[in-house]
Design a protein around this motif. Structure first.
Motif, PDB file in Angstrom:
ATOM      1  N   ARG A  30     141.912 -46.108   4.537  1.00 48.62           N
ATOM      2  CA  ARG A  30     140.328 -45.447   4.180  1.00 48.62           C
ATOM      3  C   ARG A  30     138.656 -45.729   4.051  1.00 48.62           C
ATOM      4  O   ARG A  30     138.433 -45.157   5.062  1.00 48.62           O
ATOM      5  N   ILE A  31     139.120 -46.843   4.494  1.00 47.63           N
ATOM      6  CA  ILE A  31     137.557 -47.416   3.864  1.00 47.63           C
ATOM      7  C   ILE A  31     137.892 -48.106   5.691  1.00 47.63           C
ATOM      8  O   ILE A  31     136.944 -47.756   5.624  1.00 47.63           O
TER       9      ILE A  31
ATOM     10  N   VAL B 168     129.118 -40.997  -2.328  1.00 43.05           N
ATOM     11  CA  VAL B 168     130.566 -40.084  -2.928  1.00 43.05           C
ATOM     12  C   VAL B 168     131.916 -40.644  -2.345  1.00 43.05           C
ATOM     13  O   VAL B 168     132.328 -40.783  -3.505  1.00 43.05           O
ATOM     14  N   LYS B 169     131.808 -41.204  -1.571  1.00 38.70           N
ATOM     15  CA  LYS B 169     133.365 -41.147  -0.962  1.00 38.70           C
ATOM     16  C   LYS B 169     133.854 -42.536  -1.630  1.00 38.70           C
ATOM     17  O   LYS B 169     134.679 -42.456  -1.819  1.00 38.70           O
TER      18      LYS B 169
ATOM     19  N   LYS C 235     136.750 -46.341  -4.777  1.00 32.15           N
ATOM     20  CA  LYS C 235     137.083 -47.587  -5.267  1.00 32.15           C
ATOM     21  C   LYS C 235     137.558 -46.540  -6.657  1.00 32.15           C
ATOM     22  O   LYS C 235     138.545 -47.992  -7.059  1.00 32.15           O
ATOM     23  N   ALA C 236     137.878 -45.929  -7.309  1.00 34.25           N
ATOM     24  CA  ALA C 236     137.840 -45.029  -8.001  1.00 34.25           C
ATOM     25  C   ALA C 236     139.790 -44.644  -8.522  1.00 34.25           C
ATOM     26  O   ALA C 236     140.839 -45.353  -9.663  1.00 34.25           O
ATOM     27  N   THR C 237     140.401 -45.052  -7.354  1.00 28.78           N
ATOM     28  CA  THR C 237     141.297 -44.664  -6.746  1.00 28.78           C
ATOM     29  C   THR C 237     142.536 -45.028  -6.126  1.00 28.78           C
ATOM     30  O   THR C 237     143.439 -45.242  -6.547  1.00 28.78           O
ATOM     31  N   TYR C 238     141.842 -45.532  -5.540  1.00 26.79           N
ATOM     32  CA  TYR C 238     142.861 -46.689  -4.878  1.00 26.79           C
ATOM     33  C   TYR C 238     142.595 -48.446  -5.003  1.00 26.79           C
ATOM     34  O   TYR C 238     141.466 -49.372  -5.528  1.00 26.79           O
ATOM     35  N   THR C 239     143.936 -49.406  -5.032  1.00 26.06           N
ATOM     36  CA  THR C 239     143.570 -50.319  -5.185  1.00 26.06           C
ATOM     37  C   THR C 239     142.888 -50.871  -4.049  1.00 26.06           C
ATOM     38  O   THR C 239     142.928 -50.408  -2.795  1.00 26.06           O
TER      39      THR C 239
ATOM     40  N   ARG D 136     137.285 -53.358  -0.720  1.00 28.44           N
ATOM     41  CA  ARG D 136     135.860 -52.257  -1.560  1.00 28.44           C
ATOM     42  C   ARG D 136     134.589 -52.659  -1.411  1.00 28.44           C
ATOM     43  O   ARG D 136     133.577 -51.892  -1.990  1.00 28.44           O
ATOM     44  N   GLU D 137     134.272 -54.697  -1.517  1.00 29.84           N
ATOM     45  CA  GLU D 137     132.715 -55.234  -1.469  1.00 29.84           C
ATOM     46  C   GLU D 137     132.838 -54.280  -0.305  1.00 29.84           C
ATOM     47  O   GLU D 137     131.490 -54.598  -0.376  1.00 29.84           O
TER      48      GLU D 137
END
Lengths: 92, 268
Positions: free
Chosen positions: B151-152, B134-135, B140-144, B26-27
């Protein structure tokens, strides 16, 4: 299938187009290997024309990797060779 | 494996390498977003640089066109004065200037093409960067961290490919503008020194003008001499009455103004 033409953007093509493109692509590859400038530019031109004709532009805000990537229009044989060698030209 | 596949593999390998370096995927998103914004700035600067370069070439084209027009006029004047040698010289220089002009026109067209391509690339990148922002928040909000990885990967590989492509386009544009700057500088120097119009040898075109001026001066001196000779011989009277009339017509309105001001200032 998504194809990128470098410097132009991405196109979506039907998977059935791939055979025809592969034929032109192998001509391009041969031209690079034999260092034949004239054959190279005509093969690249043909490949670009075919891809543009058969493809539809992907929306600008789409973020998708391409399955195939084509050199830019007007690319030189040296440019493509360098790109293929190690991607050393790619910045960042 | 064909060229198309090999190039895409190379682009993908580059994206994977960058992805592997990050501990928390996520970083990666935040870091990538920063890089995208920087690249966007760079593309915009690139567009501005190409435009500046194009305008400079345009300016030089105008200057060369003026020189060419001047040489053309000088050729006509020379011919009218019966000096075919001077006319020939002027025309041969004109053809040299025209050659430079043709060269600059080709450069201008190429810069214009580059500017259009970069502008389009900048717009495409802008659209993708907006979509990415947006993505990235959604992911970040939806997944651990673990869930987000797949997805990333997809999004990162996609944007990384775009960035590599745009990065190469900017490099090319920068190289081109550097070359143009060097050439434009050289042409400026040549124009300043007069050497450009002198490229075909012989004196600079201003010498053609000097020669024409000299010829013109000689002709008018001859005419003046003839006139004076005729005056002395025939006793023609002076014809300089007009200047006195002009003086009185200028004097009158200013006098009226003066008179009008007097009562005006007294009343205030």
């Amino acid at each position: 299938m998504i194809i990128r033409i470098m410097g132009e953007g991405q196109l979506k093509l039907d998977s059935s187009a791939v055979d025809e493109l592969n034929k032109l692509d192998s001509e391009l590859e041969k031209a690079v290997e034999s260092n034949d400038d004239a054959a190279f530019s005509s093969a690249l031109q043909a490949l670009l024309a075919k891809t543009r004709a058969m493809g539809a532009a992907l929306p600008a805000d789409a973020i998708e990797p391409s399955e195939l990537i084509l050199p830019r229009e007007g690319a030189t044989i040296d440019e493509v060779r360098e790109l293929l060698a190690n991607g050393g030209l790619i910045p960042g | 494996m064909g060229v198309m596949k090999r190039v895409s593999t190379i682009f993908r390998a580059k994206a994977n390498k960058a992805l592997d370096k990050m501990e928390d995927p996520r970083e990666t998103l935040d870091y990538s977003y920063q890089t995208q914004l920087e690249l966007l700035q760079k593309v915009r600067r690139g567009v501005a640089d190409v435009a500046t370069s194009r305008k400079r070439v345009e300016l030089q084209m105008n200057q060369l066109q003026q020189t060419s027009d001047k040489l053309d006029r000088q050729a006509r004047d020379s011919l009218a004065a019966g000096r075919e040698d001077l006319a020939r010289e002027a025309l041969s220089r004109k053809s040299g200037v025209q050659g430079q002009l043709t060269d600059l026109q080709a450069q201008y067209a190429s810069l214009q093409g580059e500017e259009e391509k970069l502008t389009a690339a900048s717009q495409r990148l802008q659209a993708k960067v907006d979509a990415f922002r947006v993505k990235k928040e959604t992911i970040k909000a939806t997944y651990t961290a673990a869930e987000a990885t797949t997805r990333i990967n997809e999004v990162f590989t996609g944007i990384s490919e775009e960035m590599s492509d745009v990065g190469l386009a900017i490099q090319r544009a920068e190289d081109k503008t550097e070359q143009m700057k060097a050439r434009a500088g050289a042409i400026d120097e040549l124009m300043a020194s007069g050497a450009l119009t002198d490229a075909l040898g012989g004196p600079p075109p201003d010498d053609i003008q000097a020669e024409l001026d000299r010829m013109g001066a000689t002709q008018s001196v001859d005419a003046e001499l003839e006139r004076i000779k005729a005056e002395l011989a025939g006793g023609t009277g002076p014809k300089e009455i007009g200047s006195g009339q002009a003086d009185s017509s200028v004097g009158q309105p200013s006098g009226t103004n003066f008179q009008k001001e007097q009562p005006g200032s007294g009343g205030a």
